[in-house]
Design a protein around this motif. Structure first.
Motif, PDB file in Angstrom:
ATOM      1  N   GLU A 273     -24.635 -14.891   3.203  1.00  0.00           N
ATOM      2  CA  GLU A 273     -23.885 -15.116   4.440  1.00  0.00           C
ATOM      3  C   GLU A 273     -24.336 -14.180   5.553  1.00  0.00           C
ATOM      4  N   ASN A 274     -24.860 -13.017   5.168  1.00  0.00           N
ATOM      5  CA  ASN A 274     -25.318 -12.027   6.150  1.00  0.00           C
ATOM      6  C   ASN A 274     -26.838 -12.011   6.293  1.00  0.00           C
ATOM      7  N   ASN A 275     -27.457 -13.090   5.843  1.00  0.00           N
ATOM      8  CA  ASN A 275     -28.906 -13.289   6.012  1.00  0.00           C
ATOM      9  C   ASN A 275     -29.769 -12.228   5.332  1.00  0.00           C
ATOM     10  N   TYR A 276     -29.344 -11.774   4.162  1.00  0.00           N
ATOM     11  CA  TYR A 276     -30.168 -10.871   3.365  1.00  0.00           C
ATOM     12  C   TYR A 276     -30.918 -11.682   2.308  1.00  0.00           C
ATOM     13  N   GLN A 277     -32.181 -11.326   2.112  1.00  0.00           N
ATOM     14  CA  GLN A 277     -32.977 -11.994   1.079  1.00  0.00           C
ATOM     15  C   GLN A 277     -32.862 -11.279  -0.272  1.00  0.00           C
ATOM     16  N   TYR A 278     -32.532  -9.987  -0.218  1.00  0.00           N
ATOM     17  CA  TYR A 278     -32.405  -9.183  -1.437  1.00  0.00           C
ATOM     18  C   TYR A 278     -31.095  -8.407  -1.387  1.00  0.00           C
ATOM     19  N   VAL A 279     -30.443  -8.262  -2.544  1.00  0.00           N
ATOM     20  CA  VAL A 279     -29.258  -7.416  -2.652  1.00  0.00           C
ATOM     21  C   VAL A 279     -29.412  -6.571  -3.914  1.00  0.00           C
TER      22      VAL A 279
ATOM     23  N   ASP B  84     -24.538 -21.359  -1.540  1.00  0.00           N
ATOM     24  CA  ASP B  84     -24.407 -22.389  -0.507  1.00  0.00           C
ATOM     25  C   ASP B  84     -25.152 -22.015   0.765  1.00  0.00           C
ATOM     26  N   LYS B  85     -25.360 -20.726   0.975  1.00  0.00           N
ATOM     27  CA  LYS B  85     -26.021 -20.237   2.188  1.00  0.00           C
ATOM     28  C   LYS B  85     -27.510 -19.962   1.975  1.00  0.00           C
ATOM     29  N   GLY B  86     -27.996 -20.199   0.770  1.00  0.00           N
ATOM     30  CA  GLY B  86     -29.414 -19.949   0.491  1.00  0.00           C
ATOM     31  C   GLY B  86     -29.612 -19.154  -0.792  1.00  0.00           C
TER      32      GLY B  86
ATOM     33  N   LYS C 254     -19.464 -13.108 -12.410  1.00  0.00           N
ATOM     34  CA  LYS C 254     -18.687 -13.192 -11.171  1.00  0.00           C
ATOM     35  C   LYS C 254     -19.155 -12.127 -10.182  1.00  0.00           C
ATOM     36  N   PHE C 255     -19.414 -10.930 -10.681  1.00  0.00           N
ATOM     37  CA  PHE C 255     -19.898  -9.840  -9.846  1.00  0.00           C
ATOM     38  C   PHE C 255     -21.198 -10.238  -9.158  1.00  0.00           C
ATOM     39  N   GLU C 256     -22.142 -10.762  -9.943  1.00  0.00           N
ATOM     40  CA  GLU C 256     -23.448 -11.132  -9.406  1.00  0.00           C
ATOM     41  C   GLU C 256     -23.342 -12.247  -8.374  1.00  0.00           C
ATOM     42  N   SER C 257     -22.563 -13.274  -8.682  1.00  0.00           N
ATOM     43  CA  SER C 257     -22.441 -14.405  -7.749  1.00  0.00           C
ATOM     44  C   SER C 257     -21.735 -14.001  -6.464  1.00  0.00           C
ATOM     45  N   THR C 258     -20.729 -13.124  -6.569  1.00  0.00           N
ATOM     46  CA  THR C 258     -19.991 -12.687  -5.378  1.00  0.00           C
ATOM     47  C   THR C 258     -20.877 -11.907  -4.420  1.00  0.00           C
ATOM     48  N   VAL C 259     -21.612 -10.910  -4.932  1.00  0.00           N
ATOM     49  CA  VAL C 259     -22.447 -10.100  -4.043  1.00  0.00           C
ATOM     50  C   VAL C 259     -23.582 -10.937  -3.440  1.00  0.00           C
ATOM     51  N   CYS C 260     -24.067 -11.923  -4.190  1.00  0.00           N
ATOM     52  CA  CYS C 260     -25.145 -12.771  -3.669  1.00  0.00           C
ATOM     53  C   CYS C 260     -24.642 -13.698  -2.570  1.00  0.00           C
ATOM     54  N   GLU C 261     -23.433 -14.219  -2.731  1.00  0.00           N
ATOM     55  CA  GLU C 261     -22.849 -15.079  -1.696  1.00  0.00           C
ATOM     56  C   GLU C 261     -22.659 -14.315  -0.393  1.00  0.00           C
ATOM     57  N   ILE C 262     -22.155 -13.081  -0.496  1.00  0.00           N
ATOM     58  CA  ILE C 262     -21.938 -12.264   0.703  1.00  0.00           C
ATOM     59  C   ILE C 262     -23.274 -11.878   1.332  1.00  0.00           C
ATOM     60  N   ALA C 263     -24.262 -11.566   0.502  1.00  0.00           N
ATOM     61  CA  ALA C 263     -25.596 -11.219   1.013  1.00  0.00           C
ATOM     62  C   ALA C 263     -26.202 -12.396   1.756  1.00  0.00           C
TER      63      ALA C 263
END
Length: 280
Positions: free
Chosen positions: A191-197, A213-215, A180-189
């Motif tokens: 949404e803010n057009n980051y390729q790496y988090v 859903d955003k990439g 859940k931690f990994e999926s949450t931070v990736c979704e937010i990243a």
């Protein structure tokens, strides 16, 4: 000794000041490399469990080594975590080449990279900090017991064991939390057009691509220096997970033996202060 050059180094969850911290091994690693810049991504000094009764010379020598890099002008970004959250009061402070920030956004070879510790996404941290602190004490006790077990296990030729890893991997809720931690931070990243988090906090080294859903986002976690002894290294537009136990060069670095080391913690601290004056 020829030091290995690293374009960008990410370290987190060192937990200096605790029994579980592998400061000696970290110091060997640091002395074997020449990083052009460093990100300290939280929980560097464990303020929650800090005690004047336990602060070995190797722990001070890690701090001294980092301050020495600052004195030489090596850019270092300090992103506080939950165990060293008091440093967040100094957000925006710059001492020489050291900058204290709560998060970091970098453009690396055209790729937008977002770095933060990760405790903001921990529900326990947000709503029950006392429970998180209690868990930290229990975790450190477990690591201490694990060290005693490994001492006898290695003597018997059975190799090392990791109690906390076995517990985490066997408890479904712990596995679910990490996912859940990994999926949450990736979704937010995404949404803010980051390729790496890049995160720390959960002591689980990782380098994986997560589809949202955003990439697609590349998720990285630097792990820790309690169990995994890992870091993230960036060279030639490529990230990799560094693992101390796979690095024979770092393991061969000889440190000054305690019996030959005439510097007490007090002398090391005074030396540290002297070097800090240079950077201010």
């Amino acid at each position: 000794m020829i030091k290995r050059e690293i374009e960008l180094l990410v370290l987190s969850d060192i937990h200096l000041g605790t029994y579980g911290c592998h400061a000696k091994e970290l110091l060997q690693y640091l002395k074997s490399i020449q990083p052009k810049s460093i990100v300290l991504n939280g929980d560097i000094i464990d303020v929650w469990q800090f005690s004047k009764r336990y602060w070995p010379s190797e722990h001070m020598m890690v701090i001294k080594h980092l301050i020495g890099l600052i004195a030489k002008g090596t850019p270092i970004y300090y992103i506080p975590g939950n165990h060293d959250e008091m440093m967040r009061k100094f957000k925006g402070t710059q001492l020489g080449s050291l900058r204290i920030v709560n998060k970091l956004s970098l453009n690396l070879h055209g790729e937008r990279t977002w770095m933060f510790h990760g405790d903001a996404f921990d529900v326990v941290m947000q709503h029950s900090k006392w429970l998180a602190k209690l868990g930290a004490v229990g975790y450190d006790t477990l690591i201490l017991i694990n060290r005693f077990m490994n001492f006898f296990s290695e003597k018997m030729g059975r190799g090392k064991l990791s109690l906390s890893k076995r517990i985490k991997n066997s408890v479904k809720s712990a596995v679910a939390f990490i996912n859940k931690f990994e999926s949450t931070v990736c979704e937010i990243a995404a949404e803010n057009n980051y390729q790496y988090v890049i995160c720390g906090h959960i002591h689980e080294p990782a380098l994986k691509h997560v589809v949202t859903d955003k990439g697609t986002v590349c998720y990285l976690n630097s792990g820790d220096w309690i169990e995994n002894l890992t870091a993230l290294e960036y060279n030639d537009a490529q990230w990799k997970i560094y693992r101390y136990y796979e690095d024979e060069v770092a393991q061969s670095v000889e440190l000054e033996h305690r019996s030959k080391n005439k510097e007490s913690n007090k002398a090391l601290f005074n030396s540290l202060l002297a070097e800090m004056k240079i950077t201010v």
